[in-house]
Design an enzyme around this catalytic site. Sequence first.
Site, PDB file in Angstrom:
ATOM      1  N   ASP A   1      40.374  42.253  45.897  1.00  0.00           N
ATOM      2  CA  ASP A   1      41.245  41.497  45.062  1.00  0.00           C
ATOM      3  C   ASP A   1      40.957  41.575  43.785  1.00  0.00           C
ATOM      4  OD1 ASP A   1      43.646  40.054  44.768  1.00  0.00           O
ATOM      5  OD2 ASP A   1      42.841  38.071  45.488  1.00  0.00           O
TER       6      ASP A   1
ATOM      7  N   HIS B   1      43.794  44.560  42.245  1.00  0.00           N
ATOM      8  CA  HIS B   1      44.349  44.652  41.101  1.00  0.00           C
ATOM      9  C   HIS B   1      43.723  45.307  40.090  1.00  0.00           C
ATOM     10  CE1 HIS B   1      47.380  41.519  42.790  1.00  0.00           C
ATOM     11  NE2 HIS B   1      46.339  41.227  43.601  1.00  0.00           N
TER      12      HIS B   1
ATOM     13  N   HIS C   1      43.593  46.123  48.940  1.00  0.00           N
ATOM     14  CA  HIS C   1      44.168  44.992  47.970  1.00  0.00           C
ATOM     15  C   HIS C   1      43.040  44.725  46.731  1.00  0.00           C
ATOM     16  CE1 HIS C   1      45.704  40.587  48.195  1.00  0.00           C
ATOM     17  NE2 HIS C   1      45.269  40.781  46.893  1.00  0.00           N
TER      18      HIS C   1
ATOM     19  N   GLU D   1      48.651  32.919  50.957  1.00  0.00           N
ATOM     20  CA  GLU D   1      47.380  32.939  50.350  1.00  0.00           C
ATOM     21  C   GLU D   1      47.159  31.479  50.015  1.00  0.00           C
ATOM     22  OE1 GLU D   1      47.181  34.639  46.388  1.00  0.00           O
ATOM     23  OE2 GLU D   1      44.808  34.487  46.230  1.00  0.00           O
TER      24      GLU D   1
ATOM     25  N   HIS E   1      51.986  39.798  48.498  1.00  0.00           N
ATOM     26  CA  HIS E   1      51.211  38.556  48.837  1.00  0.00           C
ATOM     27  C   HIS E   1      51.921  37.569  49.341  1.00  0.00           C
ATOM     28  CE1 HIS E   1      48.970  40.497  45.741  1.00  0.00           C
ATOM     29  NE2 HIS E   1      47.782  39.864  45.768  1.00  0.00           N
TER      30      HIS E   1
END
Length: 339
Positions: free
Chosen positions: A279, A20, A18, A201, A198
């Site tokens: 992340d 980005h 995970h 969250e 996702h």
Amino acid sequence: MTPALEAWLRKMPKVELHLHLEGSLEPELMFKLAQKNAIDLPFNNVEQVKQAYQFSQLQDFLDIYYQGANVLVTEQDFFDLTWAYLLQCKAQNVRHVEPFFDPQTHLARGINFATVINGIHAALLQGQQELGISSELIMCFLRHLSEQDAMATLALAEPYLDKIIGVGLDSSEMGHPPEKFSRVFAKARQLGLLTVAHAGEEGPASYIHTCLDDLQVSRVDHGVRASEDPDLMERLITSRMPLTVCPLSNTKLKVFSDMSQHNILQMLEQGVCVTVNSDDPAYFGGYMNENFFALANGLEMTADHAMMLAANAIEACFASGKRKSQLLLGLLKHGAAMP
Ligand code: ADE
Ligand code: ZN
């Protein structure tokens, strides 16, 4: 955390699921690219950028993250961004990665799909050849945009299906439930792509159920609010559905007030296939090692916990069976030197 545990965690072979790529853009590279591409930034220096990274919720971060991505223009820029991330991986003993990219962020600025994917893909290939880091790429749709926009993006990706293993869903969660993208994800699956999304969250546990039922995901990204729903927990545990948890992200975005409140180890001990990930490391204070250190310091994570978390990531990854065996053997060898 003892110095022995810290040294052992640094050396532990890791898998990241995970991440980005746009969230790995460090302020130094952001300034360099802004200057090269003559893009205006609302900051005068790196210090000012770092001071702006104070968030009280997901949207605060997303606003600044999309602004940062404006400096990425040429294929070489996307290569440099990805290569910088892979060098961090090498330094932290991350052996396999499955990064996300957000094509819609770039298409909206007039950047071609080919520019984005070719730059990223070339760096991932070089990472495999020169650094020994295997990878699979995942294309994310921005959930605050329309179904139609996502469908058009999927059509643009069709000539490049050999370069991506799956699709994901990111951006503003509240008010954009997974079912908004049921048809897009069905089309992606028809094309042979895997799916992740996702959910849970900031959004409710019900969004996680919908990801499983409608989007037929192979992993849930974040998913930490699953612990509010006992039936969902049972479902995750019995199916070994992986959650790609991001501890530093969750505390920076106030999903948990501080690390001592994080539920990752509780979920691990209950049998959920939780994994550790960074992340958007350039925005949240660290890469994989810093996330493991934060768990050791804030939650008294032991070396046994860390082994289980790292083994879960191998189980959850989309690598071939052969590569998974190699990764597991490397982890087990490291486990023999546990502090
Ligand atoms: N895009 C980048 N990071 C994200 C996150 N943590 N949640 C949703 N969208 C994202
Ligand atoms: Zn994310």
